[in-house]
Design a protein around this motif. Sequence first.
Motif, short mmCIF file in Angstrom:
data_model
loop_
_atom_site.label_atom_id
_atom_site.label_comp_id
_atom_site.label_asym_id
_atom_site.label_seq_id
_atom_site.Cartn_x
_atom_site.Cartn_y
_atom_site.Cartn_z
N GLN B 113 0.49 -1.64 0.03
CA GLN B 113 -0.02 0.36 -0.30
C GLN B 113 0.61 1.33 0.02
N PHE B 116 0.20 7.35 -0.01
CA PHE B 116 -0.16 9.22 -0.43
C PHE B 116 0.77 9.50 -1.66
N VAL B 136 -7.54 2.74 -4.53
CA VAL B 136 -8.20 2.46 -3.66
C VAL B 136 -8.98 4.11 -2.05
N GLY B 137 -7.98 5.17 -2.29
CA GLY B 137 -8.90 6.35 -1.65
C GLY B 137 -8.53 6.97 -2.15
N THR B 138 -9.38 8.59 -2.54
CA THR B 138 -8.81 9.69 -2.34
C THR B 138 -8.82 10.30 -1.05
N LEU B 139 -7.49 11.09 -1.11
CA LEU B 139 -7.60 12.25 0.61
C LEU B 139 -7.78 13.67 -0.54
N PRO B 140 -8.60 14.12 0.14
CA PRO B 140 -9.21 15.80 -0.98
C PRO B 140 -7.93 16.78 -0.13
N LYS B 141 -7.26 17.69 -1.59
CA LYS B 141 -6.24 18.20 -0.73
C LYS B 141 -5.36 18.22 -0.07
N ALA B 142 -5.02 17.09 0.00
CA ALA B 142 -3.83 16.76 1.24
C ALA B 142 -3.03 16.84 1.33
N PHE B 143 -2.29 17.51 0.39
CA PHE B 143 -1.17 17.95 -0.33
C PHE B 143 -0.69 19.16 -0.62
N VAL B 155 -4.66 7.51 -1.64
CA VAL B 155 -4.02 5.96 -2.03
C VAL B 155 -4.16 4.29 -2.66
N HIS B 157 -2.62 0.67 -3.36
CA HIS B 157 -2.66 -0.41 -2.84
C HIS B 157 -2.98 -1.62 -4.52
#
Lengths: 161, 161
Positions: B113, B116, B136-143, B155, B157
């Motif tokens: 996995q 980021f 498998v995942g989307t982290l909104p505005k995380a960076f 994310v 995987h």
Amino acid sequence: MIIRRATAADAASIWTIFRAVIAPGDTYSFTAATTERDAVAYFLGPGITSFVAEDEGRIIGMYKLIPNRIGRGSHVANASFMVDPSAHGRGVGRALGEHCLQEALQQGYEAMQFNFVVSTNTAGIALWKKLGFEIVGTLPKAFEHATLGKVDAYVMHRFLR
Amino acid sequence: MIIRRATAADAASIWTIFRAVIAPGDTYSFTAATTERDAVAYFLGPGITSFVAEDEGRIIGMYKLIPNRIGRGSHVANASFMVDPSAHGRGVGRALGEHCLQEALQQGYEAMQFNFVVSTNTAGIALWKKLGFEIVGTLPKAFEHATLGKVDAYVMHRFLR
């Protein structure tokens, strides 16, 4: 019940709750091999903001609040919660969750992310959804559940404003 | 090009590549404030398996392989890759990625996995998809991208078998 900053004097209570919470092997990655030292450092280590819920002098739950990532990801908070199993059903988790969201906002975070919510922890997931979180990722078979075997874990997220 | 275990003697090369990779602020959370000590520890710290790609005596890239989580999540691997920008376009990233997947399988991991992956890193995402990973995942505005502002992170995987 009051919620206040955790101090070194809370270490024994934190360890007692920590052990009780991880014992069933159904919500946290920690195994029974986790030491008191590691457990206390998880909540009271350097750079970690932690709070405890205290009811008539007894600690019944706690949470920690940290940046989810360093540097270019540090505007997103991460938090971990534990409630004494004997105090379940009294709204302790919800009170800690609401306090944590408020605290994160005050500290200037823009969002909160939980990296590893076990998919079979339906009470936890329901609480986080009530508090405005949504599932933004599914990690297939990422958690070795003590009785169910490998189950999915979720990434949950909400913006703070 | 050979890929071999990293040793303490590779620290200076690792630091040189690390600095060059993080300088644009477009792929890693590390800021320019990251120290040589932290950078070297990231790849050569205790419990971390790292490999370097060496071409005619020169280190041109490296990766680290660790459990993504402790205990009940330790069957999933996590890895981080850096390639000397002056060696881009020569398949170094792909060679390191394939080596890493093989190494993870040998070490007994069941999946890998990435927590980021910056959504604007199209070359990286394309490579990981070629190597069997999916988002498998989307982290909104995380960076916090140095030039584009807040952008999503993914994310990614894959299972190893």
